[in-house]
Design a protein around this motif. Structure first.
Motif, PDB file in Angstrom:
ATOM      1  N   LEU A  68       0.876  -1.163   0.000  1.00 44.10           N
ATOM      2  CA  LEU A  68       0.000   0.000   0.000  1.00 44.10           C
ATOM      3  C   LEU A  68       0.923   1.226   0.000  1.00 44.10           C
ATOM      4  N   TRP A 104      -4.091   7.265  -2.038  1.00 41.70           N
ATOM      5  CA  TRP A 104      -3.721   5.944  -1.516  1.00 41.70           C
ATOM      6  C   TRP A 104      -3.867   4.925  -2.635  1.00 41.70           C
ATOM      7  N   MET A 132       4.743   7.314   1.301  1.00 40.76           N
ATOM      8  CA  MET A 132       5.022   6.335   2.361  1.00 40.76           C
ATOM      9  C   MET A 132       4.735   4.952   1.814  1.00 40.76           C
ATOM     10  N   LYS A 133       5.683   4.063   1.949  1.00 38.40           N
ATOM     11  CA  LYS A 133       5.484   2.684   1.512  1.00 38.40           C
ATOM     12  C   LYS A 133       4.985   1.904   2.726  1.00 38.40           C
ATOM     13  N   LEU A 134       3.819   1.292   2.596  1.00 38.35           N
ATOM     14  CA  LEU A 134       3.191   0.623   3.738  1.00 38.35           C
ATOM     15  C   LEU A 134       2.874  -0.844   3.424  1.00 38.35           C
ATOM     16  N   PRO A 135       3.892  -1.676   3.267  1.00 40.19           N
ATOM     17  CA  PRO A 135       3.615  -3.094   2.976  1.00 40.19           C
ATOM     18  C   PRO A 135       3.001  -3.798   4.182  1.00 40.19           C
ATOM     19  N   ALA A 136       2.217  -4.823   3.940  1.00 37.25           N
ATOM     20  CA  ALA A 136       1.642  -5.593   5.051  1.00 37.25           C
ATOM     21  C   ALA A 136       2.765  -6.345   5.764  1.00 37.25           C
ATOM     22  N   LEU A 137       2.844  -6.180   7.073  1.00 39.44           N
ATOM     23  CA  LEU A 137       3.847  -6.900   7.858  1.00 39.44           C
ATOM     24  C   LEU A 137       3.209  -8.141   8.467  1.00 39.44           C
ATOM     25  N   ARG A 138       1.897  -8.067   8.648  1.00 37.54           N
ATOM     26  CA  ARG A 138       1.153  -9.217   9.174  1.00 37.54           C
ATOM     27  C   ARG A 138      -0.276  -9.058   8.700  1.00 37.54           C
TER      28      ARG A 138
ATOM     29  N   MET B  69     -11.218   3.526   5.417  1.00 38.72           N
ATOM     30  CA  MET B  69      -9.952   2.939   5.835  1.00 38.72           C
ATOM     31  C   MET B  69      -9.653   3.546   7.202  1.00 38.72           C
ATOM     32  N   VAL B  95      -7.471  -6.542   7.554  1.00 40.41           N
ATOM     33  CA  VAL B  95      -6.877  -6.080   8.817  1.00 40.41           C
ATOM     34  C   VAL B  95      -5.389  -6.429   8.756  1.00 40.41           C
ATOM     35  N   TYR B  96      -4.582  -5.400   8.530  1.00 42.49           N
ATOM     36  CA  TYR B  96      -3.152  -5.617   8.313  1.00 42.49           C
ATOM     37  C   TYR B  96      -2.324  -4.784   9.282  1.00 42.49           C
ATOM     38  N   ARG B  97      -1.204  -5.359   9.684  1.00 40.66           N
ATOM     39  CA  ARG B  97      -0.202  -4.554  10.358  1.00 40.66           C
ATOM     40  C   ARG B  97       0.703  -3.969   9.270  1.00 40.66           C
ATOM     41  N   ARG B  98       1.020  -2.681   9.413  1.00 38.91           N
ATOM     42  CA  ARG B  98       1.896  -2.015   8.452  1.00 38.91           C
ATOM     43  C   ARG B  98       2.890  -1.140   9.219  1.00 38.91           C
ATOM     44  N   PRO B  99       3.992  -0.762   8.592  1.00 43.99           N
ATOM     45  CA  PRO B  99       4.992   0.037   9.317  1.00 43.99           C
ATOM     46  C   PRO B  99       4.475   1.432   9.687  1.00 43.99           C
ATOM     47  N   PHE B 101       5.457   5.499  10.864  1.00 42.31           N
ATOM     48  CA  PHE B 101       6.481   6.513  10.599  1.00 42.31           C
ATOM     49  C   PHE B 101       6.398   7.589  11.667  1.00 42.31           C
ATOM     50  N   TYR B 109      -4.186  -1.341  10.126  1.00 44.03           N
ATOM     51  CA  TYR B 109      -5.161  -0.789   9.187  1.00 44.03           C
ATOM     52  C   TYR B 109      -6.333  -1.747   9.052  1.00 44.03           C
TER      53      TYR B 109
END
Lengths: 149, 160
Positions: A68, A104, A132-138, B69, B95-99, B101, B109
């Motif tokens: 994202l 987005w 902002m790069k927002l890849p899914a981490l989980r 969102m 439902v995702y975890r994202r980094p 800042f 999210y």
């Protein structure tokens, strides 16, 4: 839409049967014939309730990178930049949202490096203040089932 | 991934034909038997390549006109529990975890779908009270520039 249409949509969102006669399976569950299940599905597609019936793939499982991306774009430039971004094949969703970051989009690419190259081009366009790069981490939940009452 | 798998992805990433035996028709186009296609699809599912074959609806057309969102700021030690709790809401997807800042501290999210903004906001409130997470931003889409499904191998057909 009548009750059977709604039940059919609710059922087909969860999964379209992996069977030689999927409409027979659906029809049996809903108490209608195979032909009626097929006819109703075709009509719901034609009337625009169904976007598509097909495979929903797990992007990382296919070896692709996806992320994202949130962008802060100068409002006067938003439309032009959004159009440019939508032109990339790997961009599947692209929305204006209210808030500090106003654009987005999701980006899928063969690799993170390829995604970064796309983002560098986007960033180079005049009017993009921040990306902002927002890849899914989980992933806690991925599926979307809109329950139609 | 072998060549046949790629061809199957290309065939299934668009629309399946609306006929009594759609897999038979697809298999014929792929030059394999229906049984082999169905077996391959089951295997791709268990291998985690294919989530499912399913209908994807047009949210707005079926009445879900409000799509929010929501980005949540969740303390590190609560991410797992909060993520699970949010995922259990039927109104929520993705439902995702994202980094996070420094100037954008949100790390979970959720997409929330409702028939009105009020309905979305009620869900946000419920999620907030269940998880105890109060810091969030609700971002409604105001314009859709693009919504499609991924054309992975440039072989897809039909409407995306």
């Amino acid at each position: 839409m009548d009750r059977i249409d709604k039940d059919l949509l609710n059922r087909m969102q969860k999964g379209f049967p992996l069977s030689g006669r999927p409409f027979l399976v659906l029809g049996r569950e809903l108490g209608i014939s195979e032909g009626e299940a097929l006819e109703r599905t075709a009509r719901l597609k034609e009337e625009g309730y169904i976007r598509r019936i097909g495979g929903v793939f797990h992007t990382p499982g296919l070896g692709f990178y996806s992320t994202l991306v949130a962008a802060r774009v100068v409002p006067e430039k938003l439309e032009g930049i959004a159009e440019q971004i939508s032109g990339w094949r790997g961009v599947t969703h692209n929305y204006e949202r209210d808030g500090d970051f106003n654009l987005w989009f999701t980006l899928t690419a063969q690799s993170e490096a390829e995604a970064d190259a796309v983002l560098q081009e986007v960033a180079a366009a005049g009017g993009v203040e921040k990306l902002m790069k927002l890849p899914a981490l989980r992933r806690f939940k991925v599926e979307l089932n809109l329950f139609i009452e | 991934m072998d060549a046949l798998t790629k061809k199957i992805v290309s065939a299934l990433q668009g629309d399946i034909p609306l006929v009594r035996e759609p897999y038979r028709q697809l298999a014929r186009e792929l030059g394999i038997s229906e049984g082999e296609l169905l077996e391959r699809l089951s295997r791709m599912k268990s291998d985690g390549l294919l989530r499912r074959v399913a209908a994807v609806l047009r949210h707005r057309r079926v009445g879900f006109v409000a799509n929010a969102m929501v980005a949540w700021r969740v303390p590190e030690e609560e991410v797992e529990d909060a993520g699970q709790a949010m995922a259990s809401f039927p109104e929520a997807s993705h439902v995702y975890r994202r980094p996070a800042f420094p100037d954008w501290p949100y790390n979970i999210y959720t997409m929330i779908h409702g028939t009105s903004r009020e309905e979305c906001e009620e869900v946000v409130e419920k999620m907030s009270s269940v998880t105890g997470i109060g810091d969030c931003v609700v971002l409604y889409s105001t314009r859709e520039f693009k919504k499609t499904s991924m054309d992975y191998f440039e072989g897809g057909e039909g409407e995306r």
